[in-house]
Design an enzyme around this catalytic site. Structure first.
Site, mmCIF file in Angstrom:
data_model
loop_
_atom_site.group_PDB
_atom_site.id
_atom_site.type_symbol
_atom_site.label_atom_id
_atom_site.label_comp_id
_atom_site.label_asym_id
_atom_site.label_seq_id
_atom_site.Cartn_x
_atom_site.Cartn_y
_atom_site.Cartn_z
ATOM 1 N N GLU A 50 0.828 -1.094 0.027
ATOM 2 C CA GLU A 50 0.055 -0.010 -0.034
ATOM 3 C C GLU A 50 0.673 1.248 -0.187
ATOM 4 O OE1 GLU A 50 -3.248 0.465 -0.524
ATOM 5 O OE2 GLU A 50 -3.712 -1.622 -0.604
ATOM 6 N N TYR A 55 -6.381 6.614 4.332
ATOM 7 C CA TYR A 55 -6.586 5.577 3.417
ATOM 8 C C TYR A 55 -5.581 4.477 3.826
ATOM 9 C CZ TYR A 55 -5.610 2.601 -0.391
ATOM 10 O OH TYR A 55 -5.455 1.311 -1.297
ATOM 11 N N ASP A 73 -9.462 4.789 -2.611
ATOM 12 C CA ASP A 73 -8.241 4.934 -3.415
ATOM 13 C C ASP A 73 -8.958 5.568 -4.744
ATOM 14 O OD1 ASP A 73 -9.287 2.747 -4.836
ATOM 15 O OD2 ASP A 73 -7.328 1.598 -4.985
ATOM 16 N N CYS A 117 -13.942 -0.591 -14.821
ATOM 17 C CA CYS A 117 -14.509 0.933 -14.559
ATOM 18 C C CYS A 117 -13.368 1.798 -14.761
ATOM 19 C CB CYS A 117 -15.239 1.099 -13.252
ATOM 20 S SG CYS A 117 -16.117 2.495 -13.196
ATOM 21 N N CYS A 140 -18.784 -1.055 -19.452
ATOM 22 C CA CYS A 140 -20.052 -1.146 -18.787
ATOM 23 C C CYS A 140 -20.705 -2.605 -18.971
ATOM 24 C CB CYS A 140 -20.799 -0.118 -18.955
ATOM 25 S SG CYS A 140 -20.056 1.347 -18.455
ATOM 26 N N CYS A 145 -19.397 -5.247 -16.623
ATOM 27 C CA CYS A 145 -19.565 -4.820 -15.061
ATOM 28 C C CYS A 145 -20.536 -5.530 -14.382
ATOM 29 C CB CYS A 145 -19.622 -3.267 -15.080
ATOM 30 S SG CYS A 145 -19.655 -2.887 -13.156
ATOM 31 N N CYS A 153 -26.088 1.030 -11.605
ATOM 32 C CA CYS A 153 -25.021 2.045 -11.889
ATOM 33 C C CYS A 153 -25.983 3.475 -12.367
ATOM 34 C CB CYS A 153 -23.901 1.812 -12.862
ATOM 35 S SG CYS A 153 -22.861 3.262 -13.186
#
Length: 351
Positions: free
Chosen positions: A40, A123, A141, A193, A200, A203, A209
């Protein structure tokens, strides 16, 4: 949507060296908090592709947080060279040493405990808590920001919309498998995405959405206009002794490139820099200039070159023998200067 997202992740999770895959988790395997934390920190403002090799080298050389805590600062900074944002490397060592000395080498398992460690912000604390310890922490993120803004059609521009996006992410964070949920959203943003031309049609969140229903998904998240970056100027002095040793200095511990090896140079200013050579000699101007962009400014670094005898005594910096010098240990802007000057050393001698 949660079930659809988990089904998609169980089949399509990215294979990453710091990640425990879903099938292994189901069989009882657990993530290594050290690996999660290290990845991270490395991934902040850096791509997965760029981080893979660094992560592998770090974990091979320092396989645990206690091993990293015992490492020499210069060795860690040299391994970090090229990854950028060098304050992360300094905080990495501070955090490793805090975990080793104050927590017996064991990372805290809560967001609150993690945030108390050096260099760990909201975060990173949420990501470690969720991924390493399966805590229901809301992770946000860049990929998840994009997914949230499209999923809920948030049209307010970033960065002002961050609090709303974080609240939406928290609302969706489940009690069951929160670590997989966070990684699924990361993977969704990275592979489907995407910033441009989102896929899409495949997805798993498509039915719910709002951005897609309104026909604005590809335009989200909106971003406030960026301010123009100023340009700063400086001079780097590349000195080579006739036996091949090169003159380097360690930059101050704080500030840009803090603690890194570098060519001696001037301050970086918006005006023309004042000459500040590290020793008295005949300097050659090869007409070369390094151009590099940092987060907040562009840098134009003019080069000066010289070849000196064994009796040369610098006012600052230390000569490093040829056998010990590794250009790869230099930060990117300094390595650019080395590479650019490589063919001009002969001109510096006048031969």
């Amino acid at each position: 949507m949660q079930d659809a997202l988990m089904r998609w992740y169980d089949t399509h999770a990215r294979v990453l060296p710091w990640r425990v895959p879903p099938d292994a988790l189901a069989e009882g395997a657990r993530p290594d908090p050290y690996f999660v934390w290290l990845s991270e920190v490395m991934l902040q403002q850096t791509t997965v592709a760029a981080v893979r090799d660094y992560f592998r080298r770090f974990t091979e050389r320092w396989p645990s947080v206690t091993a990293l805590a015992e490492a020499e600062d210069a060795e860690v900074m040299a391994e970090w060279a090229g990854l950028g944002y060098y304050a992360r490397a300094r905080n990495l060592l501070k955090c490793a040493r805090a975990v080793a000395t104050e927590h017996d080498g064991v990372f805290p398992d809560s967001e609150e405990g993690l945030r108390a460690l050096p260099g760990i912000g909201p975060y990173t604390a949420a990501a470690i808590a969720a991924i390493a310890f399966d805590r229901p922490a809301a992770v946000l993120d860049g990929n998840i920001e994009r997914v949230m803004s499209r999923l809920f059609a948030v049209t307010d521009p970033l960065p002002g919309s961050k609090p709303e996006l974080r609240a939406l992410a928290a609302r969706l964070t489940p009690e069951v498998r929160p670590g997989c949920h966070a990684q699924a959203l990361m993977d969704l943003g990275a592979t489907i995405c995407t910033p441009k031309s989102p896929a899409c049609g495949i997805c798993p969140l498509m039915p719910g959405c709002a951005g897609r229903k309104e026909g604005i998904a590809a335009d989200l998240p909106a971003k406030a206009p960026k301010k123009a970056k100023p340009t700063r100027h400086g001079i780097a002095y590349l000195v080579r002794r006739k036996d091949g040793a090169v003159l380097l200095e360690t930059r101050p511990p704080s500030g840009l490139l803090g603690g890194m090896l570098a060519w001696p140079g001037t301050d970086w200013t918006e005006d023309a820099p004042l000459e500040a050579p590290p020793l008295a000699t005949d300097w050659h101007d090869p007409g070369l200039e390094v151009r590099h962009t940092f987060t907040h400014f562009h840098l134009r670094l003019a080069l000066r070159m010289a070849v000196v005898g064994a009796d040369a005594i610098p006012e600052r910096g230390t000569f490093m023998p040829r056998a010990e010098f590794r250009p790869a240990a230099l930060p990117t802007v300094m390595r650019k200067a080395h590479d650019l000057a490589a063919g001009a050393w002969e001109d510096a001698t006048g031969d």
